[in-house]
Write a protein that holds these residues in place. Structure first.
Motif, mmCIF file in Angstrom:
data_model
loop_
_atom_site.group_PDB
_atom_site.id
_atom_site.type_symbol
_atom_site.label_atom_id
_atom_site.label_comp_id
_atom_site.label_asym_id
_atom_site.label_seq_id
_atom_site.Cartn_x
_atom_site.Cartn_y
_atom_site.Cartn_z
ATOM 1 N N GLY A 30 0.831 -1.199 0.000
ATOM 2 C CA GLY A 30 0.000 0.000 0.000
ATOM 3 C C GLY A 30 0.862 1.242 0.000
ATOM 4 O O GLY A 30 1.936 1.252 0.611
ATOM 5 N N TYR A 31 0.401 2.250 -0.699
ATOM 6 C CA TYR A 31 1.101 3.537 -0.685
ATOM 7 C C TYR A 31 0.219 4.557 0.015
ATOM 8 O O TYR A 31 -0.987 4.607 -0.225
ATOM 9 C CB TYR A 31 1.404 4.006 -2.103
ATOM 10 N N THR A 33 -0.181 8.645 1.296
ATOM 11 C CA THR A 33 0.293 10.012 1.129
ATOM 12 C C THR A 33 0.311 10.682 2.513
ATOM 13 O O THR A 33 -0.440 10.267 3.403
ATOM 14 C CB THR A 33 -0.629 10.736 0.125
ATOM 15 N N PRO A 34 1.187 11.668 2.743
ATOM 16 C CA PRO A 34 1.268 12.270 4.081
ATOM 17 C C PRO A 34 -0.104 12.736 4.582
ATOM 18 O O PRO A 34 -0.853 13.363 3.836
ATOM 19 C CB PRO A 34 2.198 13.459 3.869
ATOM 20 N N GLU A 36 -2.546 10.732 5.351
ATOM 21 C CA GLU A 36 -3.562 9.712 5.101
ATOM 22 C C GLU A 36 -3.691 8.787 6.316
ATOM 23 O O GLU A 36 -2.708 8.427 6.945
ATOM 24 C CB GLU A 36 -3.170 8.900 3.863
ATOM 25 N N GLU A 93 5.549 10.188 2.939
ATOM 26 C CA GLU A 93 5.135 9.241 1.906
ATOM 27 C C GLU A 93 5.538 7.860 2.418
ATOM 28 O O GLU A 93 6.703 7.646 2.745
ATOM 29 C CB GLU A 93 5.859 9.504 0.581
ATOM 30 N N LEU A 95 5.290 3.524 2.217
ATOM 31 C CA LEU A 95 4.943 2.256 1.578
ATOM 32 C C LEU A 95 4.887 1.188 2.662
ATOM 33 O O LEU A 95 5.765 1.132 3.517
ATOM 34 C CB LEU A 95 6.012 1.859 0.553
#
Lengths: 601, 228
Positions: A30-31, A33-34, A36, A93, A95
Motif C-alpha cells: 500500500g502507498y 500520502t502524508p 492519510e 510518503e 509504503l
C-alpha cells in the motif's frame, strides 16, 4: 511475494519456511500520502501493516503516542481484537506491506511463538521472549574473547632453577603458575606440581624444575573465543591454557578464571568484604563489585536480580566500612542508612553516594565530625562518587539525632517546597545498613504519621509524576536515525513516573516496602491497582531498567557513548518499548486521578 | 505520457481494433476498471528486439494506491533462441531453467486476460512492449493497444521538469529508487522489477497530484558517509 519481503525481521523470523511462503504469497503493497489515515482510532483493520519506507504516527486523539519506522509492524490489536486502540496516520510518503488479517490470524493460531507478538499485555509478551533472550546471552557469553578473561601474568623461570626458587617466585608474583623456559621449549609448572614433587616424589628442594614442568602446553591467542578455550581444556584434560599473541606469552588462563568469567563470583566478593581486615582489603573488594554487574547481565539475569545482588554487596561494604571507621559511641547510638535508588535496591551501575546516619541521641561533636569526613571520603576513594545534592553522611543535615529528623519532617510537610519534596522522596526509600535499625523504623513511622490524611500534601508530592512527558523524542530519533539516543528519556519518561508514582501511593497507604516492584505488587494486593495491572507495571519497569542497564554497560565499555538508541534496538524491543511506555502512561493516569492532580495547574 | 498524445499510435489502435484477428480478445480495446493499471516487466535473452526473446514476464495490478502483489501474473517462457551469455549474467536465469518454461503462445492468453484494457506501467516500457508485440501480433493479429505510462518520464518530470538547461540528468533505475526511498529488492527478477516499478509509480503519481517535486542537489551531491 518472492524474496522481497524480509522474513528475518521479528516477529516473522519465528515462522517456519512454509508459513513464510504462505505469508509472502498473500502480501500486497500500500502507498500512503502524508496525512492519510491507515487505521482510524477504534476501527477494525483488514491488514497488518509492515512499513517498507516512510514514517507512521500512532495517535491517541491529539496525542502522539509513537512514531513508527521501517520494519515496524502494526496494529496487532486491530487484528486480534478487531479494533485498534489508536489511530495510525502516515507522516511521510509511506509504503507498507499489507498482510491480510485472515492470513495473520491463521498464522497466530498455527505458531504460538509468532502469536506471542500479538498478545495484548506486555507480561505475556516478555514471557514469550524470555528464553530467546537467554539463548542469545549464553551465546554472547561463549563468544567472549580470551582477552576479556582474567589472566595470570606470564612469569618465566629457567628450567635449571630449583623447586625452592620456583616456590618463592610464585609467592612473590602472587600466582600459582609459572612458565618454564628450557632452551627452545616452553612449559608450565604449578604450585601443585611442586608440592607433589616434594611431598609424594620426595624430591630435594634443589631439584631443577625441568623434571616437574609440563611441556605439552596448549596455546591460544588473545582474540580466540572463550568457548575454544573450554573445548581445548576438556579435550586435552588441561586446567591451564597459555595465551600467546604470536610474538610473546601474555599470560596463563586457568579453568577457574574461565568459570568465574562465565558464572561470576559474587559469593567470593561477599566473602572478601566480610573477611576484610583493613581499608585496603575493602577497597579491593569494592572494585570487584562493579565488575559483577557486567558478568551477571551477560548471564541473562534480570536487572532486578542483579540490583538485589549488587545492593547486598554494597550494603555489606558500607557495613564493614562503618564498623572500621565509626567510633564506639557512634556504632552504639547510630543507624547507618542508604537512600534513593540504593535504598530501593535498584542501583546497578554505580551512581553516587546517597547515605545518612540517624542517631538515638547527640554524640561527641568532634568524633562525629571526624567520622563524617572519614566515611564519605573513604567511599569516594572506593569509587562511590560524592552525591551532588550532598545527601550523604558528610553533610550534617543527613547525619544527626532522630529528634532533629522528626522536627524537619513536620516542617517539610507544613511548608513543602521543591527541596522538601525531594527530601521526603529520598528518605522514604531509606533502608538500614548497620547499627540500630529500629531508629530508621521510628523515623519512617513518624514521617508516615505526619502525612496521614494530608491529601493536599500528598497530591503536591505525587505531582512530580507529571514532570516529564512520555519520550516521543526517542521515536523521532528512530526515524531520523541520527540523533544520539538519550537514556534520560528512558529514566524520566519511563522509570521515574513508575518509581515516583509507586512511592507516592506507598506513602499514602503506609506501605513500608522501599523497592518499586515490591511497592507495586503490594498496591496490587491491597486492590489499589488491579493485580494484573500491577504485574504489567512491574514487567514494564523491569524491561525499561534492562534497556537502561544494557545501555549503561555499553557506554562503560566504551561503546558508541550514546545511551539507548532506538535505531539499535530490534523491532521486537521497539515494540515492547512502545508497550512499556503505554503501561507507564496508564499508570500515570491512575496516579493523576487518584490524587486529583487535574486540580493543580 | 500516454500513447494517445501520439496521433500515429491512436490511428494504429483504431486500425487494430478493426482488424483484430481473434475476436475473443476484443476486451483489450475496452477500458479496464477505473483506477487500475498494470505494472509489467520482462526479462529477455538480450537487448536486440529483432533477435532476442522473452524469458520471464511479470505483471502486477495496481488498484488505486494498492499494489496487488498477491494476485500477480508471473510466467517463465521457453525461448526459441539461445540465451546470450551476457544476459545470463544479468538475470541469472540459466538456459536449462528457461527450458522448463512454457511456449509464449501458451502464456499469452492468461497474460492478456490479466492485463485487459488497463494501462501498462513500466520502466523503459517501449522495449518490453516491443518484445511482447512480436508474439502478440502473430497471436491475435494486432499489437497491444493499451495506454502506456512510462515511469522514467514521470520521474524526469518530477525531478528535472523545471531544471535549467545543462543540468546533468540521471534517469537510471537506481537513482530513481534512491530518490523515492524505495528499497532495492534483488534486481533482474521480473517480479521484483515490476514491484519496484509499481512502487515508484504510486509514489511519483502522488507527488504529481500534490504538485511536489524531487529536490535536485544544487551542485555536487553532498558527501554521505556510509552511503545511503
Amino acid at each position: 511475494m518472492t524474496q522481497a519481503f524480509d522474513a528475518s525481521n521479528p516477529p516473522f523470523d519465528r515462522l517456519e519456511l512454509r508459513e513464510i511462503e504462505t505469508l509472502r504469497a498473500s502480501l500486497d503493497v500500500g502507498y500512503f500520502t502524508p496525512g492519510e489515515v491507515l487505521i482510524a482510532q477504534n476501527a477494525p483493520s483488514e491488514s497488518l501493516f509492515i512499513i517498507i519506507k516512510g514514517a507512521v504516527e500512532e495517535r491517541d486523539g491529539d496525542e502522539l503516542v509513537a512514531l513508527l519506522g521501517p520494519r515496524d509492524a502494526f496494529d496487532g490489536r486491530a487484528i486480534v481484537q478487531g479494533e485498534s486502540g489508536h489511530a495510525f496516520v502516515a507522516r511521510d510518503e509511506t509504503l507498507c506491506w499489507l498482510a491480510p488479517k485472515t492470513t495473520v490470524l491463521d498464522l497466530i493460531k498455527r505458531s504460538p511463538r509468532f502469536g506471542a507478538f500479538f498478545y495484548l499485555d506486555i507480561s505475556r509478551k516478555l514471557d514469550a521472549l524470555e528464553h530467546e533472550a537467554e539463548d542469545q546471552r549464553v551465546g554472547s557469553l561463549m563468544r567472549g574473547r580470551l582477552s576479556d578473561v582474567f589472566m595470570h601474568p606470564a612469569t618465566f623461570i629457567e628450567a635449571d632453577e630449583s623447586i625452592e626458587a620456583a616456590g618463592r617466585r610464585m609467592r612473590d608474583v602472587n600466582s600459582n603458575t609459572l612458565l618454564v623456559r628450557d632452551r627452545d621449549r616452553i612449559g608450565i609448572i604449578t604450585g601443585m606440581n611442586l608440592s607433589k614433587g616434594v611431598v609424594l616424589g620426595r624430591l630435594p628442594l634443589e631439584t631443577p624444575v625441568r623434571a616437574l614442568a609440563h611441556f605439552d602446553v596448549v596455546r591460544l591467542r588473545p582474540d580466540d573465543f572463550v568457548y575454544e578455550a573450554l573445548l581445548l581444556m576438556t579435550k586435552h584434560n588441561k586446567r591451564r591454557i597459555a595465551v600467546h599473541d604470536g610474538e610473546r606469552y601474555l599470560g596463563v588462563v586457568e579453568d577457574i578464571d574461565l568459570l568465574s568469567f562465565i558464572a561470576g563470583n559474587a559469593q567470593i566478593v561477599a566473602g572478601r568484604i566480610d573477611r576484610a581486615a583493613t581499608l585496603d582489603d575493602l577497597a579491593a573488594a569494592a572494585a570487584e563489585i562493579a565488575e559483577q554487574v557486567r558478568i551477571l547481565r551477560r548471564q541473562g539475569l534480570k536487572p532486578s536480580v542483579i540490583a538485589e545482588i549488587v545492593s547486598d554487596l554494597n550494603r555489606r561494604l558500607f557495613a564493614s566500612l562503618f564498623a572500621m571507621v565509626a567510633p564506639a559511641s557512634i556504632r552504639e547510638a547510630g543507624c547507618l542508612i542508604v537512600m534513593g535508588s540504593e535504598g530501593r535496591g535498584e542501583q546497578t551501575v554505580r551512581t553516587d553516594q546517597d547515605n545518612g546516619l540517624i542517631l538515638a541521641h547527640p554524640v561527641n561533636e568532634a568524633e562525629l565530625a571526624a567520622f563524617r569526613t572519614a566515611f564519605s571520603g573513604t567511599l569516594a576513594r572506593f569509587g562511590f562518587p560524592p552525591c551532588p545534592g550532598a545527601v550523604m553522611v558528610s553533610n550534617p543535615f543527613w547525619s544527626r539525632p532522630l529528634a532533629d529528623f522528626e522536627a524537619d519532617f513536620r516542617r517539610w510537610i507544613a511548608l513543602p517546597d521543591a527541596d522538601a519534596h525531594l527530601n521526603v522522596a529520598i528518605f522514604l526509600d531509606a533502608e538500614a545498613v548497620a547499627g540500630d535499625a529500629a531508629l530508621l523504623a521510628k523515623a519512617k513511622a513518624a514521617l508516615m504519621d505526619a502525612v496521614r490524611g494530608e491529601q493536599a500534601y500528598l497530591a503536591r508530592f505525587a505531582k512530580a509524576v507529571d514532570a516529564f512527558e512520555t519520550p516521543i523524542g526517542l521515536f523521532n530519533q528512530l526515524v531520523t536515525a541520527e540523533g544520539a539516543g538519550d537514556a534520560l528519556d528512558l529514566k524520566r519518561g519511563g522509570l521515574f513516573p513508575l518509581v515516583h508514582g509507586a512511592r507516592a501511593l506507598a506513602l499514602e497507604k503506609g506501605i513500608p516496602a522501599t523497592n518499586t516492584e515490591a511497592r507495586l505488587m503490594h498496591l496490587g494486593r491491597i486492590g489499589m491497582l488491579k493485580p494484573a495491572f500491577a504485574r504489567q507495571c512491574v514487567d514494564a519497569f523491569q524491561f525499561l531498567a534492562g534497556l537502561r542497564l544494557d545501555a549503561q554497560l555499553a557506554q562503560a565499555a566504551g561503546g558508541s557513548g550514546a545511551l539507548v538508541r532506538p535505531a539499535a534496538l530490534t523491532t521486537m524491543e521497539r515494540d515492547l518499548l512502545r508497550d512499556a511506555f503505554q503501561v507507564v502512561k496508564q499508570f500515570r493516569e491512575i496516579v493523576r486521578r487518584h490524587f486529583n492532580l487535574g486540580l493543580f495547574g | 505520457m500516454t500513447g494517445w498524445s501520439n496521433p500515429w499510435l491512436a490511428a494504429k489502435r483504431l486500425f487494430h481494433q478493426a482488424t483484430i484477428g481473434d475476436q475473443n480478445y476484443r476486451f483489450l480495446f475496452r477500458p479496464g476498471p477505473p483506477d487500475e493499471v498494470v505494472a509489467i516487466d520482462c526479462e529477455t535473452t538480450g537487448l536486440d528486439v529483432a533477435h532476442d526473446e522473452i524469458i520471464t514476464i511479470a505483471a502486477i495490478r495496481i488498484r488505486g494506491s494498492r499494489i496487488l502483489a498477491s494476485e500477480r501474473f508471473e510466467a517463465l517462457v521457453r525461448p526459441d533462441v539461445r540465451i546470450a551469455p551476457e544476459a545470463i549474467k544479468v538475470h541469472h536465469l540459466l538456459e536449462s531453467e528457461a527450458k522448463a518454461g512454457a511456449l509464449i503462445y501458451h502464456v499469452l492468453p492468461d497474460l492478456l486476460r490479466f492485463i485487459g484494457g488497463r494501462p501498462l506501467v513500466g520502466y523503459y516500457l517501449e522495449f518490453d512492449i516491443a518484445m511482447l508485440n512480436k508474439a502478440v501480433l502473430g497471436f491475435i493479429g494486432v499489437e497491444l493497444p493499451n495506454k502506456r505510462i512510462e515511469v522514467s518520464r514521470l520521474y524526469h518530470e518530477r525531478k528535472y521538469g523545471d531544471a535549467p538547461p545543462g543540468t546533468v540528468v540521471d534517469l537510471s533505475f537506481a537513482a530513481m529508487l534512491a530518490d523515492l526511498g524505495i528499497p532495492r529488492l534483488s534486481q533482474h527478477d521480473a517480479v521484483n522489477d515490476a514491484l519496484m516499478t509499481a512502487m515508484a509509480y504510486v509514489a511519483l503519481r502522488d507527488l504529481k497530484r500534490r504538485g511536489a517535486r524531487i529536490p535536485r542537489p544544487r551542485m555536487k551531491a553532498p558527501l554521505q558517509p556510509g552511503g545511503v
